[in-house]
Design an enzyme around this catalytic site. Structure first.
Site, PDB file in Angstrom:
ATOM      1  N   SER A  57      39.948  -0.591 -14.452  1.00  0.00           N
ATOM      2  CA  SER A  57      39.830   0.093 -13.349  1.00  0.00           C
ATOM      3  C   SER A  57      40.860   0.183 -12.100  1.00  0.00           C
ATOM      4  O   SER A  57      40.875   1.630 -12.139  1.00  0.00           O
ATOM      5  CB  SER A  57      38.567  -1.097 -12.273  1.00  0.00           C
ATOM      6  OG  SER A  57      38.725  -0.983 -10.900  1.00  0.00           O
ATOM      7  N   GLN A  58      41.958  -0.007 -12.567  1.00  0.00           N
ATOM      8  CA  GLN A  58      43.552   0.197 -12.167  1.00  0.00           C
ATOM      9  C   GLN A  58      44.162   1.319 -13.099  1.00  0.00           C
ATOM     10  O   GLN A  58      44.553   2.467 -12.733  1.00  0.00           O
ATOM     11  CB  GLN A  58      43.863  -1.437 -11.747  1.00  0.00           C
ATOM     12  CG  GLN A  58      43.348  -2.095 -11.260  1.00  0.00           C
ATOM     13  CD  GLN A  58      44.299  -1.299  -9.581  1.00  0.00           C
ATOM     14  OE1 GLN A  58      44.762  -0.688  -9.447  1.00  0.00           O
ATOM     15  NE2 GLN A  58      43.853  -2.292  -8.638  1.00  0.00           N
ATOM     16  N   SER A 109      38.190   3.876 -24.408  1.00  0.00           N
ATOM     17  CA  SER A 109      39.276   4.164 -23.210  1.00  0.00           C
ATOM     18  C   SER A 109      39.697   5.534 -23.460  1.00  0.00           C
ATOM     19  O   SER A 109      40.269   5.942 -22.803  1.00  0.00           O
ATOM     20  CB  SER A 109      40.086   2.897 -23.156  1.00  0.00           C
ATOM     21  OG  SER A 109      38.917   1.660 -22.365  1.00  0.00           O
ATOM     22  N   ASP A 143      44.787  -9.363 -17.467  1.00  0.00           N
ATOM     23  CA  ASP A 143      46.469 -10.003 -17.663  1.00  0.00           C
ATOM     24  C   ASP A 143      46.309 -10.833 -19.381  1.00  0.00           C
ATOM     25  O   ASP A 143      47.682 -11.298 -20.004  1.00  0.00           O
ATOM     26  CB  ASP A 143      46.073 -11.672 -16.648  1.00  0.00           C
ATOM     27  CG  ASP A 143      46.658 -10.659 -16.139  1.00  0.00           C
ATOM     28  OD1 ASP A 143      47.067  -9.729 -15.293  1.00  0.00           O
ATOM     29  OD2 ASP A 143      45.630 -11.142 -13.957  1.00  0.00           O
ATOM     30  N   GLU A 144      44.863 -11.602 -20.182  1.00  0.00           N
ATOM     31  CA  GLU A 144      45.405 -12.201 -20.957  1.00  0.00           C
ATOM     32  C   GLU A 144      45.648 -11.343 -22.267  1.00  0.00           C
ATOM     33  O   GLU A 144      45.857 -12.009 -23.073  1.00  0.00           O
ATOM     34  CB  GLU A 144      43.838 -12.620 -21.457  1.00  0.00           C
ATOM     35  CG  GLU A 144      43.134 -12.459 -21.536  1.00  0.00           C
ATOM     36  CD  GLU A 144      42.098 -11.576 -19.819  1.00  0.00           C
ATOM     37  OE1 GLU A 144      41.006 -11.312 -19.969  1.00  0.00           O
ATOM     38  OE2 GLU A 144      42.767 -11.621 -19.095  1.00  0.00           O
ATOM     39  N   HIS A 174      50.273  -6.615 -11.015  1.00  0.00           N
ATOM     40  CA  HIS A 174      49.473  -8.239 -10.787  1.00  0.00           C
ATOM     41  C   HIS A 174      50.554  -8.881 -11.421  1.00  0.00           C
ATOM     42  O   HIS A 174      51.810  -8.603 -12.671  1.00  0.00           O
ATOM     43  CB  HIS A 174      48.662  -9.010 -11.258  1.00  0.00           C
ATOM     44  CG  HIS A 174      48.208  -9.874 -11.040  1.00  0.00           C
ATOM     45  ND1 HIS A 174      48.332 -10.742  -9.720  1.00  0.00           N
ATOM     46  CD2 HIS A 174      47.347 -10.933 -11.587  1.00  0.00           C
ATOM     47  CE1 HIS A 174      47.895 -11.783 -10.005  1.00  0.00           C
ATOM     48  NE2 HIS A 174      47.227 -12.273 -10.819  1.00  0.00           N
ATOM     49  N   SER A 178      23.948 -11.404  17.397  1.00  0.00           N
ATOM     50  CA  SER A 178      22.670 -11.310  18.401  1.00  0.00           C
ATOM     51  C   SER A 178      24.357 -12.816  19.139  1.00  0.00           C
ATOM     52  O   SER A 178      24.768 -13.356  18.403  1.00  0.00           O
ATOM     53  CB  SER A 178      21.858 -12.142  17.931  1.00  0.00           C
ATOM     54  OG  SER A 178      21.626 -12.917  17.030  1.00  0.00           O
TER      55      SER A 178
END
Length: 337
Positions: free
Chosen positions: A26-27, A51, A81-82, A106, A250
């Site tokens: 995604s990134q 990919s 990350d992992e 990240h 409302s």
């Protein structure tokens, strides 16, 4: 809080360098395509497989990870990350030359010590505050999403300028780039995911659905009231804050909001939130996740499977087939990104 924009950056700090994007999820796809469209010299580093084919189909240059690292001045590590520590040890660190720039989307592995670059490596983070598919779609429309910039190591004394230029080249300078630290980004990101955005929200949706169905209401009505309409409310909050949402609903809904909401989020709930934050700050969650991966993720897989088998998923699949417009302009296309 310091917020920077395109006018504060000099794009030559990144356009003069060769950039490797490691990972094409995604990134990864968003960073690579946005950098290319900004005029950067970019290569994607991945293993052969889906990919690789997706990146090539998008017109990007693709290499094995080690070759991409050797050919580049800036290496942005955007694998999960992992997976990052092993990729770093085996395919990046041996080929990362002194004075190179190592970047992250990240802060998890730097903050929790899973990756420890040598002192002569410049290390920065550019973290978009949105999924990669939004980073790409907003950039393509001439806009951008806000981003975070942090510096971990700066032996070359220009890492802030390089990181800022990188962030602007993928669209961050159009919306605003906030300077922060690896610690602050990592801990607040994990807390938000676990307590509100993912863990808290999905548990609340499922619990609300179950409560209505157990009381005899139809699963279809429970789905619409507890899941489908979440987007309508969140869009209003996203565009103008909680007060904007309350302006649009409302008076009955507002009264129920301000009188019953606090009965759901009790002091016990807040104590649990503080406990989860402490687990993040102490590294307990990080250690748990590292061990879970080392054990081949048995708990993770079982809990995901349990979620996929929840009745709300089957009801939702059937009801969404009545709404073909949901398929239009989808951000996520599994065949392309």
């Amino acid at each position: 809080m310091n917020i920077l924009y395109d006018r504060d950056a000099q794009l030559d700090h990144i356009l003069s360098k060769k950039i490797a994007i490691i990972g094409y999820g995604s990134q990864g796809h968003a960073h690579a395509l946005n950098l290319r469209d900004s005029g950067a010299d970019v290569v994607v580093g991945v293993r052969e497989g889906p990919s690789w084919k997706k990146a090539e189909a998008s017109g990007l240059k693709v290499m094995p990870v080690s070759d991409a690292v050797r050919a580049s001045d800036v290496v942005m590590l955007l694998a999960p990350d992992e997976a990052q520590p092993a990729i770093y040890r085996q395919e990046i660190a041996p080929h990362l030359r002194s004075g190179a720039y190592l970047a992250f989307g990240h802060g998890f592995n730097i903050h929790f010590g899973q990756i420890q670059p040598k002192p002569e490596i410049n290390v920065f983070m550019v973290a978009p505050k949105g999924p990669g598919h939004l980073v790409r779609s907003e950039f393509s429309k001439g806009s951008g999403v806000p981003m975070l910039l942090a510096i971990h190591q700066d032996p070359s004394q220009d890492t802030t300028q390089v990181g800022l230029a990188y962030a602007c080249a993928i669209g961050g300078g159009r919306a605003g780039i906030i300077q922060t630290t690896f610690r602050e980004e990592t801990e607040t990101d994990l807390f938000g995911e676990q307590v509100v955005l993912c863990g808290g929200l999905t548990a609340l949706i499922q619990a609300g659905y179950e409560t209505l169905v157990e009381a005899g209401y139809s699963p279809e009505m429970a789905y619409f009231e507890c899941l489908h309409e979440v987007k309508l409310i969140v869009d209003l909050i996203y565009q103008g804050g909680i007060a904007n949402m309350r302006y649009s609903i409302s008076t009955t809904a507002k009264y129920g909001d301000v009188t019953r909401g606090p009965r759901i989020i009790t002091e016990e709930t807040r104590r649990t939130m503080r406990q989860i934050l402490q687990e993040i700050q102490s590294g307990q969650f990080a250690r748990e996740w590292v061990l879970e991966n080392q054990a081949n993720r048995p708990v993770y897989r079982a809990l995901l499977r349990k979620g996929e088998e929840h009745p709300i998923e089957e009801v939702g699949k059937r009801l969404r087939s009545m709404m073909p417009w949901l398929q239009h302009d989808r951000l996520v296309d599994h065949d392309k990104n």
